[in-house]
Design a protein around this motif. Structure first.
Motif, PDB file in Angstrom:
ATOM      1  N   ASP A   1       0.842  -1.202   0.000  1.00 22.57           N
ATOM      2  CA  ASP A   1       0.000   0.000   0.000  1.00 22.57           C
ATOM      3  C   ASP A   1       0.880   1.257   0.000  1.00 22.57           C
ATOM      4  OD1 ASP A   1      -2.182   1.628   0.087  1.00 22.57           O
ATOM      5  OD2 ASP A   1      -2.650   1.304   2.195  1.00 22.57           O
TER       6      ASP A   1
ATOM      7  N   MET B   1      -4.669   2.134   6.501  1.00 18.71           N
ATOM      8  CA  MET B   1      -5.443   1.143   7.251  1.00 18.71           C
ATOM      9  C   MET B   1      -4.725   0.739   8.549  1.00 18.71           C
ATOM     10  SD  MET B   1      -4.357  -2.232   5.044  1.00 18.71           S
ATOM     11  CE  MET B   1      -4.767  -3.381   6.291  1.00 18.71           C
TER      12      MET B   1
ATOM     13  N   LYS C   1      -4.090  -2.811  10.855  1.00 12.88           N
ATOM     14  CA  LYS C   1      -4.160  -4.276  10.776  1.00 12.88           C
ATOM     15  C   LYS C   1      -3.736  -4.849  12.131  1.00 12.88           C
ATOM     16  CE  LYS C   1      -2.004  -7.914   7.990  1.00 12.88           C
ATOM     17  NZ  LYS C   1      -1.353  -8.117   6.675  1.00 12.88           N
TER      18      LYS C   1
ATOM     19  N   PRO D   1      -9.962   0.152   7.226  1.00 13.77           N
ATOM     20  CA  PRO D   1      -9.399   1.247   6.427  1.00 13.77           C
ATOM     21  C   PRO D   1      -9.770   2.607   7.016  1.00 13.77           C
ATOM     22  CG  PRO D   1     -11.413   0.434   5.415  1.00 13.77           C
ATOM     23  CD  PRO D   1     -11.213  -0.385   6.671  1.00 13.77           C
TER      24      PRO D   1
ATOM     25  N   THR E   1      -8.664  -6.067   9.838  1.00 14.03           N
ATOM     26  CA  THR E   1      -8.177  -4.810   9.246  1.00 14.03           C
ATOM     27  C   THR E   1      -9.308  -3.787   9.212  1.00 14.03           C
ATOM     28  OG1 THR E   1      -8.733  -5.519   7.017  1.00 14.03           O
ATOM     29  CG2 THR E   1      -6.473  -5.946   7.740  1.00 14.03           C
TER      30      THR E   1
END
Ligand code: FAD
Ligand code: AMP
Length: 478
Positions: free
Chosen positions: A228, A403, A405, A387, A385
């Motif tokens: 990401d 995000m 996690k 976002p 997770t």
């Protein structure tokens, strides 16, 4: 006669100065030897972190971040700014003041705690003696100690492929001192330092190309987060080329021609400034006389046990010069531990929960193990997770990339790792570290009330998602 101390610390970076302060707090007569000279060639405390590392880089990240915001994101909030100008000299002067104020602060703390500051180069001699050669290179003082703490820190690695050239091909310290914004900037190494410094100059207007020898990006981070991050950094305009090994550089009238190789063959790239950010090596050469028999490993790191004891009695080593991540807070915690061990207390460092942070935008922060490490170890785990796009606070701020996690043990539910990419996650990660330090389960986090609307709620929701019961996203079935 030699001066006598309970503890002599060599090095006044965040490892050494913290160790010295804690020793003094515990009633130990303490001296600290340091050889750093500031920009004005005067001795100054704080080591790499305060003078050319953590602090000046964050000052420039902060300033360049504001410049980027006013140019690119204010308009989204309905604010138009015209005539925006960059006064780089003022930005640099502000950075220098931040550094100066903080290093003066350490000087004040040394005074308040009764720590003797010996200015010059320290060397460990046999029988716990420390030789100090003053900055004039002439006068020598011998200190006698009951205990010695070695905290010499680290320096930038130099590579034959890109020898440093004053103001043109620079290490991280030189990259904090450019007097104008480069038009085209090369960075060798897309690690933490390369990314942070590349971001500063990109925000201020440079075209930035990062050449990274590894095929993978941010290998120590969780793969999903690193993927990401790469996408977001590329979108910002950082030209990150992976698998690109720099083999030589030549300076000509058009700039620096950087030759590199990747899987497709040989390439070259012309830039007007080049930052070499290929890692750091410990400052252990000449630190101890040969007769001391101090054990170093093949990288020059001082060999230590989990309590930072070296192979020599009453000699300890901490910070960047010993195994573990080269991070200021890791060195400081080792400094506290060693001081307490010397004072006869029971102390340890929680090496498993040391947070790592990359101060780009978005920031990246993590603590504990990655998902790929859990897979490799065959650990049965659950993952949740969330976002930031689903966070009201992130949306209100107009800063909703990234995000959270959470990785938890499938059997015990204990939190094993937390990985975040997003605004302000250098602050958010502390919550995960506290939870892990207390042995919390993902359910403990799920049962905790987080204020609304905050970015921290994303951690709460990710913990809820571990059990498939996040509220503000659809949960995966099964
Ligand atoms: P140092 O800070 O290197 O201090 C060692 C001191 O010992 C120096 O003053 C040195 O001159 C002195 N010394 C060495 N040998 C001798 C000797 N023989 N006699 C006398 N004195 C001696 N870490 C983070 O956690 N967060 C960050 O955001 C971060 N950003 C960074 C950004 C940059 C650009 C760089 C370069 C580093 C960054 N780091 C960051 C890493 C951090 O600076 C180091 O991990 C930290 O400074 C290590 O602390 P230390 O006390 O071990 O060594
Ligand atoms: P770090 O260890 O986080 O400071 O990052 C340094 C990075 O520099 C590592 O990812 C290395 O792979 C990279 N590196 C080292 N030597 C070279 C080189 N010659 N060309 C390109 N990248 C390099």
């Amino acid at each position: 006669m030699a001066k006598q101390y309970d503890v002599v610390v060599i090095g006044a970076g965040p490892a050494g100065y913290v160790a010295a302060i804690r020793c003094a707090q515990l009633g130990l007569k303490t001296a600290c030897v340091d050889q750093w000279l500031g920009a004005d060639n005067q001795p100054v405390l704080g080591g790499t972190c305060l003078n050319v590392g953590c602090i000046p880089s964050k000052a420039l990240l902060e300033s360049s971040g504001r410049f980027e915001e006013i140019n690119h994101t204010f308009a989204d909030h309905g604010i138009t700014a015209s005539g925006v100008q960059l006064d780089l000299a003022k930005m640099m002067a502000r950075k220098a003041k931040v550094v100066g104020d903080l290093t003066q602060g350490i000087k004040g703390l040394f005074k308040a705690n009764g720590i003797d500051w010996h200015q010059g180069r320290g060397k460990l001699l046999p029988k716990l003696q420390v030789q100090v050669i003053a900055h004039d290179g002439q006068s020598e003082t011998i200190l006698e100690a009951k205990n010695v703490i070695l905290a010499p820190g680290s320096s930038s690695v130099e590579i034959g492929a890109a020898p440093l050239q004053d103001g043109v091909i620079v290490d991280s310290s030189g990259a904090l001192e450019f007097s104008e914004v480069p038009k085209r900037l090369g960075v060798i190494g897309a690690g933490v330092i390369g990314l942070e410094l590349g971001s500063v100059w990109r925000r201020l207007g440079a075209e930035v190309v990062l050449l990274e020898a590894q095929e993978s990006f941010l290998g120590a981070a969780d793969e999903q987060i690193a993927k990401d991050a790469l996408r977001q950094f590329k979108r910002q305009g950082l030209d990150i080329r992976l698998g690109a090994r720099v083999v030589s550089c030549e300076t000509g009238k058009d700039g620096i021609v950087v030759q590199y190789q990747d899987s497709k063959g040989d390439h070259s790239e012309t830039v007007d400034k080049l930052i070499v950010a290929v890692g750091r090596r410990p400052n252990t050469e000449g630190l101890a006389a040969d007769e001391v028999g101090l054990l170093l490993d093949e990288w020059g790191l001082i060999h230590v046990d989990e309590h930072c004891r070296t192979n020599q009695p009453s000699v300890y080593a901490i910070g960047d010069a010993v195994r573990g991540p080269m991070l200021a807070h890791k060195g400081s915690e080792e400094g506290v531990m060693v001081a307490e061990v010397i004072a006869g207390q029971k102390a340890e460092v929680s090496y498993d929960t040391i947070p790592s942070v990359i101060y780009t935008h978005p920031e990246i922060a993590w603590a504990g193990v990655t998902e790929q490490a859990l897979k490799a170890a065959g650990t049965d785990y659950r993952v949740g997770t969330f976002p930031f796009a689903a966070s009201g606070r992130a949306r209100a701020a107009g800063d909703s990339a990234g995000m959270v996690k959470v990785l938890a043990d499938a059997t015990t539910d204990r939190v094993l790792g937390v990985h975040i990419i997003g605004a302000h996650c250098s602050e958010l990660i502390a919550q995960a570290v506290i939870a892990m330090e207390m042995g919390a389960s993902s359910e403990d986090l799920a049962l905790t009330i987080f204020a609304h609307p905050t970015l921290s709620e994303a951690l709460h929701e990710a913990a809820l998602a571990v059990d498939g019961r996040a509220i503000h996203i659809p949960n995966k079935k099964g």
